[in-house]
Design a protein around this motif. Structure first.
Motif, PDB file in Angstrom:
ATOM      1  N   GLY A 240       0.785  -1.220   0.000  1.00  0.00           N
ATOM      2  CA  GLY A 240       0.000   0.000   0.000  1.00  0.00           C
ATOM      3  C   GLY A 240       0.818   1.272   0.000  1.00  0.00           C
ATOM      4  O   GLY A 240       2.011   1.276   0.304  1.00  0.00           O
TER       5      GLY A 240
ATOM      6  N   ASN B  27      -3.559   4.328  -2.282  1.00  0.00           N
ATOM      7  CA  ASN B  27      -4.865   3.723  -1.993  1.00  0.00           C
ATOM      8  C   ASN B  27      -5.465   4.090  -0.646  1.00  0.00           C
ATOM      9  O   ASN B  27      -6.556   3.622  -0.299  1.00  0.00           O
ATOM     10  CB  ASN B  27      -4.758   2.196  -2.094  1.00  0.00           C
ATOM     11  CG  ASN B  27      -3.763   1.609  -1.101  1.00  0.00           C
ATOM     12  OD1 ASN B  27      -2.842   2.281  -0.659  1.00  0.00           O
ATOM     13  ND2 ASN B  27      -3.947   0.341  -0.766  1.00  0.00           N
TER      14      ASN B  27
ATOM     15  N   ALA C 174      -4.314   1.019   4.112  1.00  0.00           N
ATOM     16  CA  ALA C 174      -3.487   0.987   2.908  1.00  0.00           C
ATOM     17  C   ALA C 174      -3.008  -0.434   2.607  1.00  0.00           C
ATOM     18  O   ALA C 174      -2.786  -0.795   1.446  1.00  0.00           O
ATOM     19  CB  ALA C 174      -2.291   1.923   3.066  1.00  0.00           C
ATOM     20  N   GLN C 175      -2.871  -1.245   3.659  1.00  0.00           N
ATOM     21  CA  GLN C 175      -2.436  -2.629   3.474  1.00  0.00           C
ATOM     22  C   GLN C 175      -3.588  -3.588   3.185  1.00  0.00           C
ATOM     23  O   GLN C 175      -3.383  -4.791   3.110  1.00  0.00           O
ATOM     24  CB  GLN C 175      -1.668  -3.095   4.716  1.00  0.00           C
ATOM     25  CG  GLN C 175      -0.358  -2.356   4.917  1.00  0.00           C
ATOM     26  CD  GLN C 175       0.278  -2.710   6.235  1.00  0.00           C
ATOM     27  OE1 GLN C 175       0.821  -3.799   6.408  1.00  0.00           O
ATOM     28  NE2 GLN C 175       0.229  -1.779   7.191  1.00  0.00           N
TER      29      GLN C 175
END
Length: 491
Positions: A249, A315, A451-452
């Motif tokens: 991410g 993201n 994000a991950q």
């Protein structure tokens, strides 16, 4: 066992257990014995006063009195009301008690008379040689105010207090006192905790809370379907052996102006420490020149937000800390939400929509969004949900459903609520977290997890728990947002 059940749901669990073949008297016997065992486990044998109420809580008290007496304890039992007025299981258990039963009203009258004597002659015979008091007066479903006189009679003598189910006067649904409340050192409840055990101030009033099994099968939870839990240690995303940084991410943190950059560096550093592959600080050239003097692994970009976020690898975004309140921040929030990136809205991003909450909620729509208000920020967006009598988790659930966002309503008892009705109450945050910048660290932790690829509710729950754990590991002395960061990613 981290499910939380309201008093109504616990009553249903009892009924379902009875329907499944567990006798209600067996449940009461098991409950009273469990409290007696917890007392023996913690305290040496000592003269014990058990204050029984007129309902099932009092029935539990009679059971435990019988067991403690059988184990050699010196037990004294008082009853609020008349013994002949007891009914059902409570009456059956009172009948098994072969010792005297004093009237609690008489004890209170003695105390009142004794208190009126001169100080030199003062002696409180009703508490003479009492080394432990058990509060078996009223349980979590109390429907009327509890008197300060009764609360003082239990809490006032200065000896350990053990409460059965909840301290009398505590509302098991909301965590608030109904009138006054007993202050307990130990609370023994049954099957599952209630919201009142973990919401403040209930959590403090309970002291240590222990959950005892009494024979209710866990399968009843399937029928009850509770969506409320006590937050617990999470499972975090694990990087792939064959992966690269973009697989983990790319978080974007929107900076404040040149004189307001510190908050977003806290956010960015927290996101990086949570394991996200890349972090970019976005802002004006003036702000980025300040950041450049402080960061190394964190990237900088002065592209406008729509252009920056056109790269779909970026993201997750956090906007709000030190962003400034007003139209400019509203425009930036709308640009972030329009990008489709998972978003954390904190601080000024929320306050900028005070009196314009519906405008924000319309932009959120079906997007992946977490909002992280403290109570004041919450009131600016949901000013009809601030009544003190409302349970905190219920207010957060309503706000989540209305806004379409996961709501992290911060405090000593932070509540995380999702639009679908799921909610978690956090209990591991130490008071040292009440320090400038700790909320920025939390916002960065949530952003880094989203994000991950973690879902918004799960990411928020995980970050809140890890935030508390990091502060606990740091210790109570000298905690600042900067020193807190040293423990993020290690918890």
């Amino acid at each position: 066992m981290n499910e939380l059940l309201t008093p109504a749901e616990i009553y249903r669990a009892d009924a379902l257990a009875v329907k499944a073949g567990v006798a209600s008297l067996t449940l009461m016997e098991n409950a009273g014995r469990a409290v007696a065992e917890e007392i023996v486990r913690r305290y040496g044998a000592r003269p014990t006063l058990i204050a029984c109420g007129p309902g099932n809580n009092g029935g539990d008290g009679f059971v435990m009195a019988r067991h403690l007496k059988a184990w050699g304890w010196n037990v004294r039992v008082t009853l609020l009301g008349e013994r002949g007025a007891l009914a059902g299981d409570a009456a059956a258990m009172a009948a098994k008690w072969d010792g005297p039963v004093e009237k609690l009203q008489d004890m209170l009258a003695l105390r009142s008379m004794d208190a009126s004597r001169p100080v030199a002659a003062h002696r409180a015979p009703q508490h003479e040689d009492i080394g432990l008091i058990v509060d078996a007066l009223f349980g979590a479903g109390l429907s009327r105010d509890f008197s300060a006189e009764l609360a003082d009679a239990i809490s006032g003598p200065g000896v350990p207090v053990v409460a059965i189910d909840v301290p009398s006067g505590l509302d098991g649904r909301t965590g608030f006192s109904r009138g006054a409340s007993v202050q307990a050192d130990l609370t023994v409840t049954f099957f599952r905790k209630k919201p009142g055990h973990v919401l403040m101030p209930g959590r403090s009033l309970c002291g240590e809370t222990v959950v005892a099994g009494i024979g209710i099968p866990a399968s009843v939870l399937d029928e009850i379907g509770s969506a409320l839990v006590e937050n617990s240690q999470p499972t975090l995303p694990q990087p792939s052996v064959s992966g690269h940084k973009y697989d983990r991410g790319h978080a974007v943190i929107v900076s404040g102006g040149p004189m307001n950059t510190g908050a977003t560096r806290l956010v960015a550093t927290a996101a990086l420490r949570m394991g996200v592959g890349l972090v970019t600080l976005s802002g004006s050239r003036g702000a980025l020149m300040v950041h450049a003097a402080h960061v190394s692994a964190i990237m900088l970009s002065d592209l406008d937000l729509p252009q920056l976020l056109a790269d779909r690898r970026k993201n997750a975004v956090c906007i709000g800390p030190a962003a400034g309140v007003g139209a400019e921040t509203r425009v930036k929030v709308q640009a972030v939400l329009a990008s489709g990136a998972a978003t954390v809205l904190d601080a000024d991003a929320l306050t900028s929509f005070a009196e314009r909450a519906e405008e924000l909620f319309d932009c959120i729509s079906d997007r992946t969004v977490v909002i992280t208000p403290h109570e004041s920020e919450f009131s600016r967006l949901f000013n009809d949900l601030v009544l003190a009598s409302d349970a905190k988790h219920e207010r957060a659930r309503t706000a989540a459903k209305r806004s379409g966002a996961v709501v992290v309503l911060k405090g000593a008892d932070t509540v995380i609520a999702a639009p679908d009705g799921r909610a978690a109450i956090n209990t591991n945050a130490p008071p040292s977290l009440a320090t400038a910048g700790s909320g920025d660290v939390l916002a960065g932790m949530i952003t880094g997890l989203m994000a991950q690829g973690m879902a918004a509710f799960e990411a928020a729950c995980a970050a809140v728990w890890l935030h508390g754990e990091a502060a606990t590991r740091h210790g109570p002395q000298g905690l600042t947002a900067e020193t807190l960061l040293e423990w993020v990613g290690k918890a």
